[in-house]
Design an enzyme around this catalytic site. Sequence first.
Site, PDB file in Angstrom:
ATOM      1  N   HIS A  23       0.933  -1.342  -0.101  1.00  0.00           N
ATOM      2  CA  HIS A  23       0.015   0.073  -0.156  1.00  0.00           C
ATOM      3  C   HIS A  23       0.827   1.336  -0.139  1.00  0.00           C
ATOM      4  O   HIS A  23       1.894   1.244   0.821  1.00  0.00           O
ATOM      5  CB  HIS A  23      -0.894   0.192   1.297  1.00  0.00           C
TER       6      HIS A  23
ATOM      7  N   GLU B 256      -1.527  -0.097   8.148  1.00  0.00           N
ATOM      8  CA  GLU B 256      -2.573  -0.776   8.872  1.00  0.00           C
ATOM      9  C   GLU B 256      -1.995  -1.777   9.962  1.00  0.00           C
ATOM     10  O   GLU B 256      -0.779  -1.813  10.061  1.00  0.00           O
ATOM     11  CB  GLU B 256      -3.208  -1.966   7.635  1.00  0.00           C
TER      12      GLU B 256
ATOM     13  N   HIS C 266       3.684  -7.332   1.719  1.00  0.00           N
ATOM     14  CA  HIS C 266       2.912  -8.392   2.691  1.00  0.00           C
ATOM     15  C   HIS C 266       1.905  -8.988   2.081  1.00  0.00           C
ATOM     16  O   HIS C 266       1.452  -8.727   0.889  1.00  0.00           O
ATOM     17  CB  HIS C 266       2.296  -7.503   3.824  1.00  0.00           C
TER      18      HIS C 266
ATOM     19  N   ARG D  91      -0.877  -4.993  -6.328  1.00  0.00           N
ATOM     20  CA  ARG D  91      -0.505  -6.310  -6.136  1.00  0.00           C
ATOM     21  C   ARG D  91       0.621  -6.577  -7.324  1.00  0.00           C
ATOM     22  O   ARG D  91       0.695  -6.059  -8.172  1.00  0.00           O
ATOM     23  CB  ARG D  91      -1.748  -6.996  -6.590  1.00  0.00           C
TER      24      ARG D  91
END
Length: 299
Positions: free
Chosen positions: A97, A114, A172, A192
Amino acid sequence: MKNMAIIKLTPSCKDYLWGGSRLRTDFGIKSDLDPLAEAWVLSCHPDGPSYLPDGTTLAEYLAAHPGCLGTDCDKFEQFPILTKFIDAKNNLSIQVHPSNDYALKNEHQYGKTEMWYVLDCEPGAYLYYGFDHEISKAEFEERIKNNTLTEVLNAVPVHKGDCFFIPSGTLHAICKGIVIAEVQQNSNVTYRVYGADGKPRALHVAKALDVTLRTPPVKHDFGSHLAQCEYFTVDARKGAFADAVDGKSFVSLLITEGEGTLTCGGEMVSVKKGDSYFLPANSGSYTVQGNCQTLVTRV
């Protein structure tokens, strides 16, 4: 819309192919979707809002009750966080991200930091969290092309109760057999790289090359908190506890185990695993009773 001290939220759900059925069977999430991959249990994001019992969205309630987010939210142009249950029956794609600056410039929404809190996992489950050593941008690009990226990723075995803080830029992937609660910035921007099963996903490679930190993850010490950053502070509470909602921030309560009662502002409700509650700022003292476990989030 009247003021309420305790607001129970109903999630929007997602049926991504890697999802399973545990959010329905183990967490009581009501949805006809199959597979049931995610439940957005605290959300004002247009891609998946949370709903009040009367069918209005949380965003609509907040617009009708200025001040219920608290003064610490005044600096944000939008609701700062988004909380999800995620059931990864199969591997998710390897992804990253972007930061706020990059996302605002290129996607016209905020970036995404996050945290993951592991609610359950199968024996031997693991996830990818950054790199096991620093690599160059050229090597990163080459390993994406020849499907050898996982050879240099930091694969971490996971256990129930583990917590991972994932700043923007950290590569991740949640791998199969893991159920987590995720607290994140209010964003839906994901780049992605490719599937954790090695299947190429070339759609966002150029942007991923721009934003990925090609280093091992940094260790964080949040003291008594599970995670803490500009956007959220998260705590895990076991059993009965008492606390208060002051004027600085709302409080989100996510019941991750067991059942009990929640009392606030003269109201008392029964709570159980999978429930999500929003307590507006200045709601005052509240108590949770019973054998439940609770994820407590505030700004």
